[in-house]
Motif scaffolding. Structure first.
Motif, PDB file in Angstrom:
ATOM      1  N   GLU A 167       2.202   6.523 -10.441  1.00  0.00           N
ATOM      2  CA  GLU A 167       1.306   7.434  -9.850  1.00  0.00           C
ATOM      3  C   GLU A 167       2.117   8.610  -9.233  1.00  0.00           C
ATOM      4  N   ILE A 172      -2.081   9.891  -5.169  1.00  0.00           N
ATOM      5  CA  ILE A 172      -1.690   8.737  -4.252  1.00  0.00           C
ATOM      6  C   ILE A 172      -2.933   8.094  -3.420  1.00  0.00           C
ATOM      7  N   LEU A 176      -5.206   4.903  -3.848  1.00  0.00           N
ATOM      8  CA  LEU A 176      -5.273   3.675  -2.764  1.00  0.00           C
ATOM      9  C   LEU A 176      -6.636   3.305  -2.521  1.00  0.00           C
ATOM     10  N   LEU A 191       4.449  -0.233  -2.817  1.00  0.00           N
ATOM     11  CA  LEU A 191       4.521   1.016  -3.425  1.00  0.00           C
ATOM     12  C   LEU A 191       6.004   1.541  -3.200  1.00  0.00           C
ATOM     13  N   ARG A 193       8.716   4.426  -4.142  1.00  0.00           N
ATOM     14  CA  ARG A 193       8.824   5.813  -4.477  1.00  0.00           C
ATOM     15  C   ARG A 193      10.444   6.337  -4.121  1.00  0.00           C
ATOM     16  N   MET A 225       5.890   7.838  -7.954  1.00  0.00           N
ATOM     17  CA  MET A 225       5.713   6.407  -7.407  1.00  0.00           C
ATOM     18  C   MET A 225       5.415   5.547  -8.430  1.00  0.00           C
ATOM     19  N   LEU A 227       3.127   1.997  -8.309  1.00  0.00           N
ATOM     20  CA  LEU A 227       2.163   1.120  -7.728  1.00  0.00           C
ATOM     21  C   LEU A 227       2.183  -0.111  -7.979  1.00  0.00           C
TER      22      LEU A 227
END
Length: 287
Positions: A167, A172, A176, A191, A193, A225, A227
């Protein structure tokens, strides 16, 4: 391998660091120094990496928008005996990066394809997430459009495997929100990052909790990121007491099942999704 008396070159698939340059493996440096040309997703971006490791090999662009002529040009180089290293902007090529067509065509021609392993954001994030990793499904990037994104999530809603997505920072929050809408705000997620970088962070909790964290801390919305979503857990009816069943049935007499399950979850402390599934079982005509 020979082609009319000419030795084919080798196509190397070379992983590069996803952040920390110290993760560059020695074999990758050696290969990038010795090949005839490096096919890079973005030659300007890769230029910094190559300069850091004193690699002076010529580069050429090869990315998702490269046409068939560019693919054919690289195949002709390989067929003439030249060796090529394929790299992406970061991590292992072909993992949500270009290169599939070139590898497929090279193999179909009998050209040797040799992987040089190294960093991969999917594996890096998953191994430190605490989520089950014996079975997982990598789904790439979620679609940008809300409707398409929710369709993708609906298709994997009951997948028992850990789900892994890439992501970007600017999408993001919307992603979500879609997770909450389709999978439920109580679905456990992690998550990751800025992997391997100075501000590497793992944020774990329910989807709603993670969204709240990002909404209150703008710094957590920066960087690339990964996820990760815990897989769907099948309801185990036998583990739910008769008292809970009675509460749920009473609530169902006055409320729609979705609202009854949410209220029963607050009363009993059990998962809303589990109670919703139980409600479906209890309210079937033949139950």
């Amino acid at each position: 391998m020979q082609n009319n008396g000419t030795l084919y070159g080798t196509l190397y698939i070379v992983a590069t660091p996803i952040g920390n340059l110290g993760d560059m493996v020695p074999r990758a440096i050696e290969i990038l120094q010795k090949v005839d040309i490096i096919a890079a997703e973005d030659t300007r971006h890769s230029g910094n990496l190559l300069q850091h490791f004193c690699i002076n090999t010529p580069t050429t662009a090869y990315h998702d928008h490269s046409d068939d002529a560019r693919t054919q040009s690289l195949l002709e180089r390989l067929a003439s005996g030249q060796s090529i290293a394929l790299i992406s902007d970061a991590g292992t090529p072909l993992i949500s990066d270009p290169g599939y067509r070139l590898v497929h065509e090279a193999r179909s021609l009998g050209i040797r394809v040799e992987p040089i392993p190294g960093a991969c954001a999917v594996i890096t994030a998953l191994c430190a997430s605490g989520l089950p990793s014996d079975r997982f499904s990598f789904e790439g990037f979620l679609p940008a459009k809300n409707t398409n994104r929710e369709q993708v999530l609906a298709a994997v809603k009951e997948d028992p495997r850990t789900l892994v997505f890439y992501e970007s920072p600017h999408r993001i929050l919307a992603s979500l929100e879609s997770v909450i809408t389709i999978l439920g705000g109580d679905r456990y997620i992690v998550l990751a990052r800025e992997l391997t970088k100075t501000f590497e962070t793992f944020i774990a909790g329910s989807a709603q909790e993670v969204l709240d964290t990002l909404n209150t801390d703008a710094n957590q919305k920066r960087g690339e990121m990964v996820l990760m979503i815990k897989g769907f857990e099948t309801v185990k009816i036998r583990e739910i007491s008769q008292d809970v069943e009675r509460i749920l049935l009473l609530l169902c007499e006055e409320l729609p099942l979705k609202k009854a399950a949410a209220l029963a979850a607050k009363i009993t402390g059990l998962k809303k999704n589990a109670l919703y599934q139980l409600g479906l079982e209890l309210t079937q005509p033949n139950h």
